[in-house]
Design a protein around this motif. Structure first.
Motif, PDB file in Angstrom:
ATOM      1  N   HIS A 100       0.831  -1.209   0.000  1.00 28.92           N
ATOM      2  CA  HIS A 100       0.000   0.000   0.000  1.00 28.92           C
ATOM      3  C   HIS A 100       0.866   1.259   0.000  1.00 28.92           C
ATOM      4  CE1 HIS A 100      -3.309   2.701   0.533  1.00 28.92           C
ATOM      5  NE2 HIS A 100      -2.731   3.215   1.597  1.00 28.92           N
ATOM      6  N   GLY A 101       1.995   1.189   0.714  1.00 29.55           N
ATOM      7  CA  GLY A 101       2.885   2.346   0.770  1.00 29.55           C
ATOM      8  C   GLY A 101       3.417   2.723  -0.597  1.00 29.55           C
ATOM      9  N   VAL A 102       3.565   1.753  -1.459  1.00 26.48           N
ATOM     10  CA  VAL A 102       4.069   2.037  -2.801  1.00 26.48           C
ATOM     11  C   VAL A 102       2.940   2.340  -3.792  1.00 26.48           C
ATOM     12  CG1 VAL A 102       5.370   1.107  -4.763  1.00 26.48           C
ATOM     13  CG2 VAL A 102       6.162   0.671  -2.429  1.00 26.48           C
ATOM     14  N   THR A 103       1.853   1.577  -3.701  1.00 28.15           N
ATOM     15  CA  THR A 103       0.784   1.764  -4.704  1.00 28.15           C
ATOM     16  C   THR A 103      -0.183   2.881  -4.343  1.00 28.15           C
ATOM     17  OG1 THR A 103      -0.549   0.080  -3.594  1.00 28.15           O
ATOM     18  CG2 THR A 103       0.817  -0.650  -5.431  1.00 28.15           C
ATOM     19  N   ASN A 104      -0.461   3.012  -3.036  1.00 22.21           N
ATOM     20  CA  ASN A 104      -1.350   4.064  -2.544  1.00 22.21           C
ATOM     21  C   ASN A 104      -2.656   4.173  -3.314  1.00 22.21           C
ATOM     22  OD1 ASN A 104      -1.984   6.022  -0.683  1.00 22.21           O
ATOM     23  ND2 ASN A 104      -1.175   7.694  -1.933  1.00 22.21           N
ATOM     24  N   ARG A 340     -19.896   6.124  -0.452  1.00 22.75           N
ATOM     25  CA  ARG A 340     -21.186   6.526   0.097  1.00 22.75           C
ATOM     26  C   ARG A 340     -21.499   5.788   1.403  1.00 22.75           C
ATOM     27  NH1 ARG A 340     -24.539   6.910  -3.973  1.00 22.75           N
ATOM     28  NH2 ARG A 340     -23.052   6.599  -5.637  1.00 22.75           N
ATOM     29  N   HIS A 341     -20.611   4.905   1.812  1.00 21.68           N
ATOM     30  CA  HIS A 341     -20.861   4.123   3.021  1.00 21.68           C
ATOM     31  C   HIS A 341     -19.834   4.369   4.118  1.00 21.68           C
ATOM     32  CE1 HIS A 341     -23.074   0.980   0.318  1.00 21.68           C
ATOM     33  NE2 HIS A 341     -23.838   2.007   0.626  1.00 21.68           N
ATOM     34  N   THR A 342     -18.999   5.378   3.945  1.00 19.44           N
ATOM     35  CA  THR A 342     -17.950   5.594   4.957  1.00 19.44           C
ATOM     36  C   THR A 342     -17.779   7.064   5.290  1.00 19.44           C
ATOM     37  OG1 THR A 342     -16.177   5.899   3.334  1.00 19.44           O
ATOM     38  CG2 THR A 342     -16.524   3.669   4.125  1.00 19.44           C
ATOM     39  N   VAL A 343     -17.186   7.296   6.464  1.00 18.93           N
ATOM     40  CA  VAL A 343     -16.788   8.648   6.835  1.00 18.93           C
ATOM     41  C   VAL A 343     -15.588   9.072   5.975  1.00 18.93           C
ATOM     42  CG1 VAL A 343     -15.830  10.060   8.710  1.00 18.93           C
ATOM     43  CG2 VAL A 343     -17.548   8.320   9.231  1.00 18.93           C
ATOM     44  N   GLU A 344     -14.702   8.100   5.694  1.00 16.72           N
ATOM     45  CA  GLU A 344     -13.445   8.418   5.026  1.00 16.72           C
ATOM     46  C   GLU A 344     -13.642   8.658   3.534  1.00 16.72           C
ATOM     47  OE1 GLU A 344     -13.931   5.417   6.917  1.00 16.72           O
ATOM     48  OE2 GLU A 344     -11.913   4.677   7.364  1.00 16.72           O
ATOM     49  N   CYS A 345     -12.785   9.511   3.008  1.00 16.90           N
ATOM     50  CA  CYS A 345     -12.765   9.743   1.562  1.00 16.90           C
ATOM     51  C   CYS A 345     -11.573   8.973   0.976  1.00 16.90           C
ATOM     52  CB  CYS A 345     -12.660  11.239   1.288  1.00 16.90           C
ATOM     53  SG  CYS A 345     -12.534  11.640  -0.447  1.00 16.90           S
ATOM     54  N   THR A 346     -10.353   9.407   1.304  1.00 14.05           N
ATOM     55  CA  THR A 346      -9.179   8.667   0.844  1.00 14.05           C
ATOM     56  C   THR A 346      -8.926   7.537   1.841  1.00 14.05           C
ATOM     57  OG1 THR A 346      -8.309  10.773   0.084  1.00 14.05           O
ATOM     58  CG2 THR A 346      -6.781   8.918   0.113  1.00 14.05           C
ATOM     59  N   LYS A 347      -9.505   6.410   1.594  1.00 16.86           N
ATOM     60  CA  LYS A 347      -9.412   5.293   2.542  1.00 16.86           C
ATOM     61  C   LYS A 347      -8.362   4.298   2.061  1.00 16.86           C
ATOM     62  CE  LYS A 347     -12.396   1.864   2.997  1.00 16.86           C
ATOM     63  NZ  LYS A 347     -13.747   1.278   3.086  1.00 16.86           N
ATOM     64  N   ALA A 348      -7.428   3.942   2.952  1.00 16.26           N
ATOM     65  CA  ALA A 348      -6.338   3.036   2.569  1.00 16.26           C
ATOM     66  C   ALA A 348      -6.866   1.661   2.154  1.00 16.26           C
ATOM     67  CB  ALA A 348      -5.358   2.892   3.729  1.00 16.26           C
ATOM     68  N   ALA A 349      -5.991   0.890   1.530  1.00 16.53           N
ATOM     69  CA  ALA A 349      -6.358  -0.464   1.100  1.00 16.53           C
ATOM     70  C   ALA A 349      -6.308  -1.408   2.296  1.00 16.53           C
ATOM     71  CB  ALA A 349      -5.422  -0.939  -0.003  1.00 16.53           C
ATOM     72  N   LEU A 350      -7.230  -1.168   3.225  1.00 16.16           N
ATOM     73  CA  LEU A 350      -7.213  -1.899   4.494  1.00 16.16           C
ATOM     74  C   LEU A 350      -7.391  -3.400   4.310  1.00 16.16           C
ATOM     75  CD1 LEU A 350      -9.756   0.406   6.374  1.00 16.16           C
ATOM     76  CD2 LEU A 350      -7.294   0.646   6.241  1.00 16.16           C
ATOM     77  N   GLY A 351      -8.219  -3.737   3.338  1.00 21.26           N
ATOM     78  CA  GLY A 351      -8.597  -5.143   3.180  1.00 21.26           C
ATOM     79  C   GLY A 351      -7.424  -6.032   2.817  1.00 21.26           C
ATOM     80  N   LEU A 352      -6.415  -5.454   2.165  1.00 15.20           N
ATOM     81  CA  LEU A 352      -5.292  -6.261   1.704  1.00 15.20           C
ATOM     82  C   LEU A 352      -4.553  -6.931   2.864  1.00 15.20           C
ATOM     83  CD1 LEU A 352      -3.814  -7.104  -0.874  1.00 15.20           C
ATOM     84  CD2 LEU A 352      -2.288  -5.138  -0.561  1.00 15.20           C
ATOM     85  N   LYS A 353      -4.500  -6.222   3.998  1.00 14.13           N
ATOM     86  CA  LYS A 353      -3.787  -6.778   5.151  1.00 14.13           C
ATOM     87  C   LYS A 353      -4.470  -8.049   5.637  1.00 14.13           C
ATOM     88  CE  LYS A 353      -3.762  -2.490   7.260  1.00 14.13           C
ATOM     89  NZ  LYS A 353      -3.205  -1.448   8.124  1.00 14.13           N
TER      90      LYS A 353
END
Ligand SMILES: *Cc1c(COP(=O)(O)O)cnc(C)c1O
Length: 489
Positions: A100-104, A340-353
Motif C-alpha cells: 500500500h505504501g508504494v501503490t497508494n 457513500r458508506h464511509t466517513v473516510e474519503c481517501t481510505k487506505a487499502a485496508l482489506g489487503l492486510k
C-alpha cells in the motif's frame, strides 16, 4: 522529483535488515518491552527538529536513524508485551502495508483501485458469512478502526429511526442503551451524532459489568416511558476492560421482541468465531443488526483494519446521505464505490492486510493463533490463582485477564508504574465494580506461561520494595499516565 527503483530495492533491504534484527531481539526479550524516556529526550536523540529543518536523511543514514527510532518503540513482539489489544502483526499483513505504501490506491472509489476495492468486498463478505449473516443480504464496509465502525453502525441505526436527521438535524428524543462497560467510542459516537452524551442510557449490569438481560425489557420500557426512542442497544463481545461477553443469544431474542436495533461491539472478541473451542460466548451474534469487528486486534493486521458489518447491508445506503456530484455520479460503473458508506474519503487499502493473512495462513492459521492466545490466557489464569497473595476476579473468556496482588487499588497502580519504569513487562490496569485490578492482554506469540511466572515474581519483588519505602511515588509530572481503562486497544 522521483526516486530510482534501485533506491527502492536498497531502502527495502536496509529497512528490512534492521527490522529483522528488531523482531528477533524483541522476541528474545533482550530489549525492554516498553521504554518511556521523556519526550524531549527522544526528540533530541532522533534529531527530529534538525532533520525537519535541514533534511539530510538518506540511505546511508537510514539504518542508524531507524535503530534509534526502534529504541523508542513499544515492542509488541516481546514476550513481556501484555498491555493493549493491538495486534502483533503477522508477516503477510506487514507485506500488505509495504504494498500500500508504494501503490497508494484508495479503495473507496473503484476507479482508484479495482484490486483493492475488490479485496475489500471479498473480506467483508467473508466476515459477514463468519457472523452467520445471510450471504445475499449481509455486508458492510471497512473502516479505519473500531471507533469509526461503531459510529458507522450507529449512524445507520439513526438513519433507520430518524431518516430526516441528516438534513434537518437530530430529534431530541433519541437514545442509545449501553452497558457502562461499553467502549468509550460508543459514547463518543453518540455525541458526534449530535444526540448529546446524555442520550446514552446505562443498562443494568452485574458485578462484572455484563448486561443483566432480565432487566433489559424494563430498561427499554422505562426509556420509552420517559419519551425516548431507543435507537440501538449496544452489547459487548467482549468488553474492553475484561474481555467478558454479554449474553448475545438472549439479547438477540429480547431486542427482536422489543423492536430494538442490536449493535454488537465485537471489535476484540468477534475473531473467536474462527475457533472451535472459544466461539461459544458469541452464540447469537447473527441476530445483531450491526457488528463491529477489528482485524487489527486478533486477526494480526497492523492498525488499522476494522469492519462495520450489517445483517442487512442496505441500511448503509441511508447512513450517509450526501451529494458530491464529482464523486457520487450516477453513471453505471464497473465496480462499487464504498465512498457513500464511509466517513473516510481517501481510505487506505485496508482489506489487503486481512486478505493476505487469510490467503497466506489460511483461515485455520488465524484460528490457531486465536486458540493459542485464549488457551494460554486460561493457563495463566490458573497459574495466577495458584500463587499466594494473587487473585483473579473472573475466569477469562478471551485473552484478556485481570488480577491483583493484595487488595489496595493504589498499590496496583504503583505496581504497574514501577513495572513500566523497568520496562521488562508492559501491563495495564482496569477498574471492575469500582475496584482497581491489573490487566493483561495476551497478544504476543512470544509470551508463555513462563513469562508470566517471571512477571509474578517481579510483582512480588516490587511490592516488597514499595512496602520497604524503596520506591518513591513519582512526582506529578513524572507519573506514567494511566490510559483510561476503557480506552482499550
Ligand atoms: C478496541 C475497541 C474499540 C475501538 O477500536 P479502535 O480500532 O481502537 O478504534 C471499540 N470497542 C471495543 C470493544 C474495543 O475493544
Amino acid at each position: 522529483m522521483t526516486w530510482s527503483v534501485d533506491e527502492l530495492r536498497e531502502a527495502g533491504r536496509l529497512t528490512l535488515d534492521v527490522l529483522a534484527e528488531y523482531v528477533e531481539a524483541s522476541r528474545r526479550g533482550q530489549e525492554p518491552a516498553v521504554a518511556l524516556p521523556p519526550m524531549d529526550e527522544v526528540e533530541q536523540t532522533l534529531q527530529l527538529r534538525s532533520l525537519i529543518q535541514r533534511g539530510g536523511l538518506d540511505l546511508h543514514r537510514l539504518p542508524a536513524f531507524l535503530r534509534s527510532y526502534l529504541d523508542g518503540t513499544t515492542r509488541l513482539h516481546h514476550p513481556g508485551y501484555l498491555a493493549h489489544q493491538v495486534a502483533v502483526p503477522d508477516l503477510p499483513a506487514a507485506v500488505a502495508d509495504l504494498i500500500h505504501g508504494v501503490t497508494n490506491n484508495p479503495t473507496a472509489i473503484y476507479e482508484m483501485g479495482a484490486a483493492g476495492a475488490s479485496v475489500e468486498r471479498a473480506v467483508v463478505t467473508w466476515m459477514a458469512e463468519k457472523l452467520g449473516f445471510d450471504a445475499r443480504r449481509g455486508g458492510g464496509v471497512l473502516t479505519h478502526g473500531g471507533s469509526l465502525a461503531n459510529l458507522t453502525a450507529l449512524l445507520a441505526a439513526r438513519a433507520r429511526m430518524a431518516p430526516r436527521a441528516w438534513t434537518e438535524g437530530v430529534p431530541g428524543d433519541l437514545a442509545v442503551l449501553a452497558p457502562p462497560t461499553a467502549h468509550y467510542s460508543i459514547a463518543r459516537a453518540v455525541s458526534i451524532m449530535g444526540l448529546g452524551a446524555r442520550a446514552v442510557l446505562p443498562l443494568p449490569v452485574d458485578r462484572l459489568g455484563r448486561i443483566r438481560v432480565a432487566a433489559v425489557a424494563a430498561a427499554v420500557a422505562a426509556a420509552r416511558a420517559r419519551g425516548h426512542r431507543v435507537l440501538a442497544l449496544v452489547a459487548n463481545a467482549g468488553a474492553t476492560a475484561t474481555g467478558l461477553h454479554d449474553d448475545l443469544l438472549a439479547l438477540g431474542g429480547t431486542c427482536t421482541e422489543l423492536g430494538v436495533w442490536l449493535h454488537v461491539d465485537g471489535a476484540h472478541g468477534a475473531s473467536a468465531l474462527l475457533t472451535r473451542s472459544y466461539r461459544d460466548p458469541l452464540r447469537g451474534i447473527e441476530q445483531a443488526a450491526s457488528v463491529t469487528w477489528d482485524a487489527h486486534k486478533m486477526l494480526r493486521t497492523s492498525g488499522l483494519c476494522a469492519a462495520a458489518l450489517f445483517r442487512d447491508a442496505s441500511v448503509l445506503d441511508a447512513a450517509f446521505h450526501q451529494e458530491a456530484s464529482y464523486l457520487f455520479d450516477t453513471q453505471a460503473r464497473a465496480g462499487v464505490d464504498t465512498l457513500r458508506h464511509t466517513v473516510e474519503c481517501t481510505k487506505a487499502a485496508l482489506g489487503l492486510k486481512l486478505f493476505l493473512n487469510l490467503a497466506w495462513r489460511g483461515e485455520q492459521g488465524l484460528a490457531d493463533y486465536v486458540e493459542r492466545q485464549y488457551r494460554l490466557t486460561r493457563d495463566i489464569w490458573a497459574l495466577i490463582r495458584s500463587r499466594p497473595g494473587f487473585e483473579c476476579p473472573f475466569e477469562p473468556e478471551s485473552n484478556i485477564l485481570c488480577f491483583r496482588y493484595g487488595r489496595s487499588g493504589d498499590r496496583q497502580l504503583a505496581l504497574r508504574e514501577a513495572l513500566l519504569r523497568e520496562g521488562r513487562f508492559h501491563i495495564t490496569s482496569a477498574q471492575i465494580d469500582g475496584e482497581r485490578f491489573l490487566r493483561l492482554t495476551v497478544m504476543s506469540p512470544a509470551t508463555s506461561v513462563q513469562t508470566v511466572e517471571e512477571l509474578l515474581d517481579e510483582i512480588v519483588r516490587v511490592d516488597d520494595r514499595i512496602s520497604a519505602g524503596g520506591v518513591k511515588p513519582a512526582s506529578l509530572e513524572q507519573r506514567v499516565p494511566e490510559p483510561r481503562e476503557v480506552a482499550g486497544s
